[in-house]
Design an enzyme around this catalytic site. Structure first.
Site, PDB file in Angstrom:
ATOM      1  N   GLU A  66      11.444   1.639 -36.499  1.00  0.00           N
ATOM      2  CA  GLU A  66      11.821   2.715 -35.855  1.00  0.00           C
ATOM      3  C   GLU A  66      11.510   4.035 -34.380  1.00  0.00           C
ATOM      4  OE1 GLU A  66      11.490   0.776 -39.842  1.00  0.00           O
ATOM      5  OE2 GLU A  66       9.981   1.694 -38.172  1.00  0.00           O
ATOM      6  N   HIS A  75       9.200   4.236 -51.354  1.00  0.00           N
ATOM      7  CA  HIS A  75      10.337   3.957 -50.862  1.00  0.00           C
ATOM      8  C   HIS A  75      11.092   5.173 -52.214  1.00  0.00           C
ATOM      9  CE1 HIS A  75       9.791  -0.328 -49.846  1.00  0.00           C
ATOM     10  NE2 HIS A  75      10.722  -0.131 -49.808  1.00  0.00           N
TER      11      HIS A  75
END
Length: 325
Positions: free
Chosen positions: A60, A130
Site C-alpha cells: 500500500e 475488513h
C-alpha cells in the site's frame, strides 16, 4: 437514466473519466483485468489498455508513493486501496506527502490529481480486518478532502468531481451498499459539489446527521420516530473534509436537537467534531444534549457484529431520549 447499484455507478464514473482524459490512470491490487476484489474496475483494462488500468504489487505504501509521483507530474491518479483497513501502511504517504505536497513547495508543485478510492465499514461479516471505518484518522489532516457517498447517484457524481478536483481526495465507499443500494443514475457525465451537505429529509423536531452507509440507518430510525409523531430532519454530510457545518447549524437552530451517528467507534470519532462545533455555534438553541450514536470502543468483532453494528434501533433510542430530555 439507468438503474445502477453503487458498484456500477463507480465503474461508470471511472469509465467516463478515463474517456474524458488520457491522463486518468486507475490502479491497485488486482484492479486490472480481474476488475478488483469487488469488480469496481471491471472492463477498464479491456477498454483503455493495461497502461491505463493496471495491477500494482501488494504494498500500500508503494501504491500511494507511486500515485503521488504520478499526480505530481500532472496526471489524474486514481489509486484503489483494496479495503479501508489496509490503508494504514500508506498512512505516511497520505498525511505527510499527499496532504502537504502543495504546502511545502509554496504552491510550485501539487498532487491535486490524486484520488484514493477505498471501501470501508461493516455489516458484511468481515471481522476486525475488513470492517473498519477509518475516516477520523484522515479528517485530522489539513490538505486532504474526504468524501463518503451514500447511494449510486451520489457516488458517481461525487467521484467524477473528486477525480478532477484540484486537491487530493480520499473517496471512501460503503462496501455494505456496493450491491445492496440501487437507484436511477444518469448514464452521462455529471458532478456534485464536494464539501456541501445534503438535506435528505426536512423536519422540525430533531436533526440527525450521518454520512455514507449510516444515512440509511438514520432514515429507518426517522421512519420509526415519525410513527410516534416525531418529525426528524436528516442531513448527509457527504464530505467530512471540508464539512458543511453551516447547513447543520441552520437545521439545529430550527429543531433544537441533534443526533449524530457513525459506524466508527465513539471515542475521538468524527461525530465528536460535529458535536463540538454545533455546541459552539448553537448552544443557546439546544433543547437537549447532543447525542452520538456510534460503534463500540473495541476492535470490530466478528461473532458479535450484530451487537456492535450501529443500526436504526440504536439511533431511534437516541431520538427518543433527546425528545424526552
Amino acid at each position: 437514466m439507468a438503474k445502477m447499484n453503487l458498484l456500477q455507478a463507480i465503474n461508470s464514473a471511472l469509465d467516463l473519466a478515463m474517456a474524458k482524459s488520457d491522463k486518468v490512470y486507475s490502479f491497485g491490487e488486482d484492479t486490472g483485468a480481474f476488475g478488483g476484489v469487488f469488480r469496481a474496475t471491471s472492463g477498464l483494462t479491456e477498454k483503455y489498455g493495461r497502461h491505463r488500468n493496471f495491477n500494482t504489487p501488494l504494498v500500500e505504501q508503494g501504491i500511494l508513493g507511486f500515485a503521488n509521483g504520478l499526480a505530481s507530474q500532472g496526471s489524474y491518479a486514481v489509486a484503489e486501496i483494496q479495503f479501508g483497513d489496509y490503508i494504514f501502511p500508506a498512512f505516511d504517504q497520505i498525511v505527510n506527502e499527499s496532504a502537504k505536497f502543495r504546502y511545502r513547495s509554496g504552491n510550485e508543485f501539487n498532487v491535486g490529481g490524486l484520488t484514493i478510492r477505498t471501501p470501508y465499514g461493516g455489516g458484511i461479516a468481515g471481522g476486525h480486518y475488513h470492517s473498519q471505518s477509518p475516516e477520523a484518522y484522515f479528517a485530522h489532516t489539513p490538505g486532504l478532502k474526504i468524501v463518503m457517498p451514500r447511494n449510486p447517484y451520489m457516488a458517481k457524481g461525487l467521484l467524477l468531481s473528486a477525480i478532477f478536483d484540484p486537491n487530493p481526495v480520499l473517496f471512501m465507499e460503503p462496501k455494505r451498499l456496493y450491491r445492496a443500494s440501487t437507484g436511477e443514475v444518469p448514464e452521462g457525465e455529471y458532478t456534485l459539489e464536494l464539501g456541501k451537505a445534503d438535506v435528505v429529509r426536512e423536519g422540525k423536531d430533531l436533526t440527525i446527521v450521518a454520512w455514507g452507509a449510516q444515512v440509511e440507518m438514520a432514515e429507518k430510525a426517522a421512519d420509526m420516530a415519525a410513527e410516534q409523531g416525531i418529525d426528524c430532519e436528516i442531513i448527509d454530510l457527504v464530505s467530512l473534509l471540508p464539512w458543511d457545518y453551516d447547513t447543520v447549524a441552520a437545521s439545529v437552530k430550527k429543531t433544537g436537537r441533534l443526533v449524530v451517528t457513525q459506524e466508527a467507534p465513539l471515542t475521538n470519532g468524527f461525530a465528536s467534531e460535529v458535536a463540538a462545533t454545533i455546541q459552539d455555534k448553537c448552544f443557546l438553541y439546544l433543547e437537549s444534549p447532543i447525542a452520538r450514536v456510534c460503534g463500540l470502543d473495541t476492535p470490530y468483532p466478528l461473532s458479535h457484529e450484530k451487537e456492535y453494528f450501529v443500526d436504526h434501533l440504536k439511533v431511534y433510542e437516541a431520538i427518543k431520549a433527546s425528545m424526552t430530555y
